[in-house]
Design an enzyme around this catalytic site. Structure first.
Site, short mmCIF file in Angstrom:
data_model
loop_
_atom_site.label_atom_id
_atom_site.label_comp_id
_atom_site.label_asym_id
_atom_site.label_seq_id
_atom_site.Cartn_x
_atom_site.Cartn_y
_atom_site.Cartn_z
N SER A 120 0.83 -1.21 0.00
CA SER A 120 0.00 0.00 0.00
C SER A 120 0.86 1.25 0.00
O SER A 120 0.34 2.35 -0.08
CB SER A 120 -0.95 -0.01 1.20
OG SER A 120 -0.24 -0.25 2.38
N HIS A 141 -2.56 -3.15 -6.42
CA HIS A 141 -3.04 -2.81 -5.07
C HIS A 141 -4.54 -3.05 -4.95
O HIS A 141 -5.34 -2.36 -5.57
CB HIS A 141 -2.69 -1.35 -4.75
CG HIS A 141 -2.99 -0.96 -3.35
ND1 HIS A 141 -3.41 0.30 -2.99
CD2 HIS A 141 -2.96 -1.67 -2.19
CE1 HIS A 141 -3.60 0.35 -1.68
NE2 HIS A 141 -3.34 -0.84 -1.18
N GLU A 153 -5.61 -0.74 -8.01
CA GLU A 153 -4.70 0.29 -8.52
C GLU A 153 -3.51 -0.43 -9.15
O GLU A 153 -2.88 -1.27 -8.49
CB GLU A 153 -4.16 1.15 -7.37
CG GLU A 153 -5.12 2.18 -6.83
CD GLU A 153 -4.48 2.99 -5.69
OE1 GLU A 153 -4.47 4.22 -5.78
OE2 GLU A 153 -4.01 2.40 -4.70
N ASN A 191 -4.64 5.96 -1.18
CA ASN A 191 -4.13 6.23 0.18
C ASN A 191 -3.61 7.66 0.34
O ASN A 191 -3.57 8.19 1.45
CB ASN A 191 -3.03 5.23 0.56
CG ASN A 191 -3.64 3.92 1.00
OD1 ASN A 191 -4.81 3.87 1.38
ND2 ASN A 191 -2.87 2.85 0.94
N1 CAA Z 1 -15.12 -10.49 3.20
C1 CAA Z 1 -15.95 -10.85 2.21
N2 CAA Z 1 -17.19 -10.32 2.02
C2 CAA Z 1 -17.58 -9.40 2.90
C3 CAA Z 1 -16.78 -8.98 3.99
C4 CAA Z 1 -15.50 -9.58 4.11
N3 CAA Z 1 -14.66 -9.24 5.09
N4 CAA Z 1 -17.46 -8.04 4.70
C5 CAA Z 1 -18.65 -7.87 4.07
N5 CAA Z 1 -18.73 -8.69 3.00
C6 CAA Z 1 -19.83 -8.78 2.03
C7 CAA Z 1 -21.11 -9.25 2.68
O1 CAA Z 1 -21.19 -10.66 2.66
C8 CAA Z 1 -22.15 -8.63 1.77
O2 CAA Z 1 -22.26 -9.42 0.59
P1 CAA Z 1 -23.63 -9.47 -0.29
O3 CAA Z 1 -23.86 -8.07 -0.80
O4 CAA Z 1 -23.27 -10.44 -1.35
O5 CAA Z 1 -24.70 -9.92 0.63
C9 CAA Z 1 -21.55 -7.29 1.39
O6 CAA Z 1 -20.13 -7.44 1.58
C10 CAA Z 1 -22.04 -6.14 2.24
O7 CAA Z 1 -21.79 -6.47 3.60
P2 CAA Z 1 -22.71 -6.09 4.83
O8 CAA Z 1 -24.12 -5.95 4.36
O9 CAA Z 1 -22.43 -7.03 5.95
O10 CAA Z 1 -22.15 -4.72 5.36
P3 CAA Z 1 -21.97 -3.35 4.65
O11 CAA Z 1 -23.02 -3.09 3.64
O12 CAA Z 1 -21.77 -2.39 5.77
O13 CAA Z 1 -20.58 -3.49 3.88
C11 CAA Z 1 -18.28 -3.16 3.75
C12 CAA Z 1 -19.41 -3.83 4.52
C13 CAA Z 1 -18.23 -3.70 2.33
C14 CAA Z 1 -16.99 -3.53 4.46
C15 CAA Z 1 -18.55 -1.61 3.73
O14 CAA Z 1 -18.76 -1.14 5.04
C16 CAA Z 1 -17.43 -0.83 3.10
O15 CAA Z 1 -17.32 -0.75 1.89
N6 CAA Z 1 -16.57 -0.20 3.95
C17 CAA Z 1 -15.44 0.59 3.48
C18 CAA Z 1 -14.30 -0.33 3.15
C19 CAA Z 1 -13.11 0.41 2.65
O16 CAA Z 1 -13.05 1.62 2.57
N7 CAA Z 1 -12.07 -0.37 2.29
C20 CAA Z 1 -10.83 0.20 1.84
C21 CAA Z 1 -9.89 0.25 2.99
S1 CAA Z 1 -8.36 0.95 2.51
C22 CAA Z 1 -7.49 -0.32 1.88
O17 CAA Z 1 -7.88 -1.45 1.87
C23 CAA Z 1 -6.20 0.05 1.25
C24 CAA Z 1 -5.02 0.28 2.07
O18 CAA Z 1 -3.96 0.18 1.51
C25 CAA Z 1 -5.05 0.73 3.47
#
Ligand code: CAA
Length: 294
Positions: A120, A141, A153, A191
């Site tokens: 990252s 990424h 990315e 990021n």
């Molecule tokens: N693994 C796999 N699937 C997952 C999961 C996981 N850990 N968490 C949730 N899901 C799936 C659920 O099964 C659900 O699937 P369906 O639509 O098929 O039913 C779907 O995702 C939505 O989940 P929920 O309804 O339980 O919850 P939600 O709607 O609140 O979504 C979330 C959860 C997808 C995590 C959402 O909150 C989200 O998008 N959050 C932001 C995540 C984000 O910003 N990620 C980037 C982080 S930065 C990074 O990764 C880069 C870095 O370098 C730091």
């Protein structure tokens, strides 16, 4: 070049997600880690994710079995990459560890194999330089949770050839991801914005502007983010955020990227977010409870 066999280095949060989406796309996957217990944990997470899809009727038992059958856990690094077409590395963000691993992978992987890092923040050019194939070295990424997030990315290092970028674009498309191309720069595209934004929310907590839950609610509803910035901080890991902030200050030579003192203090205390049971929220009960700082 056609990619058929993919090796994923690291079976952790990112590695097992990458292995899962690669196997779901039909690739033969080797998932390598240094200890059998990490491989077992990674496989258990993949199984749990697939079974959730099965329970919701999104995939069939046959597909679940197919995906699991295409992933092999491997302990030996050389063995894991010896017939790979593409190696995707998702090991911890420690420069020396990455460089040592890439040196070994370069010596053991087939000559034409593409080497991709899911880092990252660490420089793609720096990692590519320890291999004999900087033209085949690229950043790939992913975002957490990998099976859900729609972006990859692609990061072009100093020596990365366009044909290497084209292969990664095609593979990412098969994984169901959209891609953006970024010329190497600290934090790439996402990021560079995300980390200062989360840090600003932490500065606001430090300065008692609002409570943790109100700051999260403000951004969640006011900006339509799926998670508030402090929930997201706990999700990403406060240690990772601190590492990236310090890296930005070093690389950009600009104090605007500095980490809030509160973030550093929490990391020193071992409050690194969800994975440690405590960060801006306490995860010791079913319903996370916001921590009071004032
Ligand atoms: N693994 C796999 N699937 C997952 C999961 C996981 N850990 N968490 C949730 N899901 C799936 C659920 O099964 C659900 O699937 P369906 O639509 O098929 O039913 C779907 O995702 C939505 O989940 P929920 O309804 O339980 O919850 P939600 O709607 O609140 O979504 C979330 C959860 C997808 C995590 C959402 O909150 C989200 O998008 N959050 C932001 C995540 C984000 O910003 N990620 C980037 C982080 S930065 C990074 O990764 C880069 C870095 O370098 C730091």
């Amino acid at each position: 070049m056609e990619i058929k066999k993919i090796t994923v280095l690291g079976a952790g949060q990112m590695g097992n997600g990458i292995a899962q989406v690669c196997a779901q796309a039909g690739y033969e996957v080797k998932m390598r880690d240094i200890d059998q217990k990490f491989i077992d944990n990674g496989m258990a997470t993949i199984k749990k994710n697939l079974e959730r899809g099965l329970a919701k009727g999104k995939i069939t038992q046959e597909e679940v079995d197919g995906v699991l059958g295409r992933i092999t856990g491997v302990l030996d690094l050389g063995e894991s990459v010896k017939d790979a077409d593409l190696v995707i590395e998702a090991i911890p963000e420690i420069v020396k560890l990455k460089l040592d691993t890439w040196r070994e992978v370069d010596g053991a992987a087939p000559e034409g194999a593409i080497l991709a890092s899911n880092t990252s923040s660490i420089s793609i050019t720096q990692m590519a330089a320890v291999t004999k194939r900087p033209n085949l070295f690229v950043g790939m990424h992913f975002f957490n949770p990998v099976p859900v997030m729609g972006l990859v990315e692609i990061i072009k290092g100093q020596g990365t050839e366009d044909s290497t970028v084209d292969v990664i674009r095609e593979v990412s498309g098969k994984l169901g991801k959209k891609t953006v191309l970024v010329n190497e720069a600290p934090g790439f595209a996402v990021n560079r914005l995300l980390v200062p934004a989360i840090n600003e929310a932490i500065f606001a907590i430090q300065e008692n502007v609002a409570t943790v839950e109100d700051m999260d609610l403000a951004i969640k509803l006011g900006l339509n983010w799926p998670m508030g910035p402090l929930t997201l901080a706990d999700f990403v890991g406060l240690d990772t955020l601190l590492y990236i902030s310090d890296y930005f200050v070093d690389e950009f030579k600009d104090s605007k990227y500095r980490a809030p003192a509160l973030l550093r203090k929490m990391v020193r205390a071992g409050w690194v977010g969800r994975k440690s049971g405590k960060g801006f929220y306490d995860y010791s009960s079913d319903e996370p409870k916001p921590v009071r700082f004032h």
